[in-house]
Design an enzyme around this catalytic site. Structure first.
Site, PDB file in Angstrom:
ATOM      1  N   THR A  12       0.848  -1.183   0.000  1.00  0.00           N
ATOM      2  CA  THR A  12       0.000   0.000   0.000  1.00  0.00           C
ATOM      3  C   THR A  12       0.883   1.231   0.000  1.00  0.00           C
ATOM      4  O   THR A  12       1.986   1.224   0.536  1.00  0.00           O
ATOM      5  CB  THR A  12      -1.010   0.013   1.181  1.00  0.00           C
ATOM      6  OG1 THR A  12      -1.970   1.046   0.950  1.00  0.00           O
ATOM      7  CG2 THR A  12      -0.337   0.238   2.519  1.00  0.00           C
ATOM      8  N   CYS A  18      -2.216   8.054   7.601  1.00  0.00           N
ATOM      9  CA  CYS A  18      -2.784   6.706   7.616  1.00  0.00           C
ATOM     10  C   CYS A  18      -1.756   5.716   8.167  1.00  0.00           C
ATOM     11  O   CYS A  18      -0.561   5.974   8.153  1.00  0.00           O
ATOM     12  CB  CYS A  18      -3.177   6.273   6.211  1.00  0.00           C
ATOM     13  SG  CYS A  18      -4.432   7.309   5.435  1.00  0.00           S
ATOM     14  N   HIS A  35      -5.425  -0.625   5.338  1.00  0.00           N
ATOM     15  CA  HIS A  35      -4.960   0.757   5.251  1.00  0.00           C
ATOM     16  C   HIS A  35      -5.899   1.615   6.112  1.00  0.00           C
ATOM     17  O   HIS A  35      -7.015   1.908   5.709  1.00  0.00           O
ATOM     18  CB  HIS A  35      -5.010   1.193   3.782  1.00  0.00           C
ATOM     19  CG  HIS A  35      -4.419   2.524   3.499  1.00  0.00           C
ATOM     20  ND1 HIS A  35      -3.441   2.683   2.547  1.00  0.00           N
ATOM     21  CD2 HIS A  35      -4.648   3.756   4.007  1.00  0.00           C
ATOM     22  CE1 HIS A  35      -3.114   3.962   2.480  1.00  0.00           C
ATOM     23  NE2 HIS A  35      -3.849   4.629   3.355  1.00  0.00           N
TER      24      HIS A  35
END
Length: 149
Positions: A12, A18, A35
């Protein structure tokens, strides 16, 4: 959110505030990644939203899906990366990165999943890639290069 078995890998990008959370069962070479964008899923406010993007509900979903895919929860281990403070704010409510990290750690503790390694905080974005065959998480940080945890 995704689950793979070696030799597939998980990746990711765009991890600013995040947090990328990897749960894995090394004995079965199975891993899942989610995520995380925000700390808490509010069922009344976010009813139509994707629960996978919240620390509390996303990790719970990943945990159950990894079990369904054949993972053994007693062997689950976690690695995390991200949670940067991308902008300076004066209010605690806007400290999204640090709040995401706190929420992720709290949920892992609640599920009794040991946190083996973390690369969190700072002010730079990250891209991560996890290989379930080696159980190594490659973390590429903007302007800081690569680190393997």
């Amino acid at each position: 959110m995704n689950i793979v078995t070696a030799p597939e890998v998980l990746k990711t990008s765009g991890l600013g505030s995040c947090v990328g959370v990897v749960l894995y069962d090394a004995g079965r070479a199975k891993a899942g990644m989610v995520h995380i964008m925000l700390p808490n899923f509010n069922y009344s406010k976010n009813a139509g939203d994707n629960p996978a993007k919240y620390a509390d509900s996303g990790i719970e979903l990943l945990y159950h899906r990894l079990i369904k895919a054949g993972g053994c929860p007693q062997r689950f281990t976690a690695k995390i990366a991200g949670g940067a403070q991308m902008f300076q704010f004066s209010t605690d409510m806007m400290r999204i990165g640090p709040r995401n990290v706190e929420a992720v750690k709290s949920k892992l503790l609640q599920l009794n999943i040991p946190l083996e390694a973390a690369d969190v905080g700072g002010k730079c974005g990250r891209t991560i890639e996890f290989d379930p065959s080696s159980c190594l998480l490659n973390v590429r940080t903007v302007h800081k290069g690569e680190r393997i945890i």
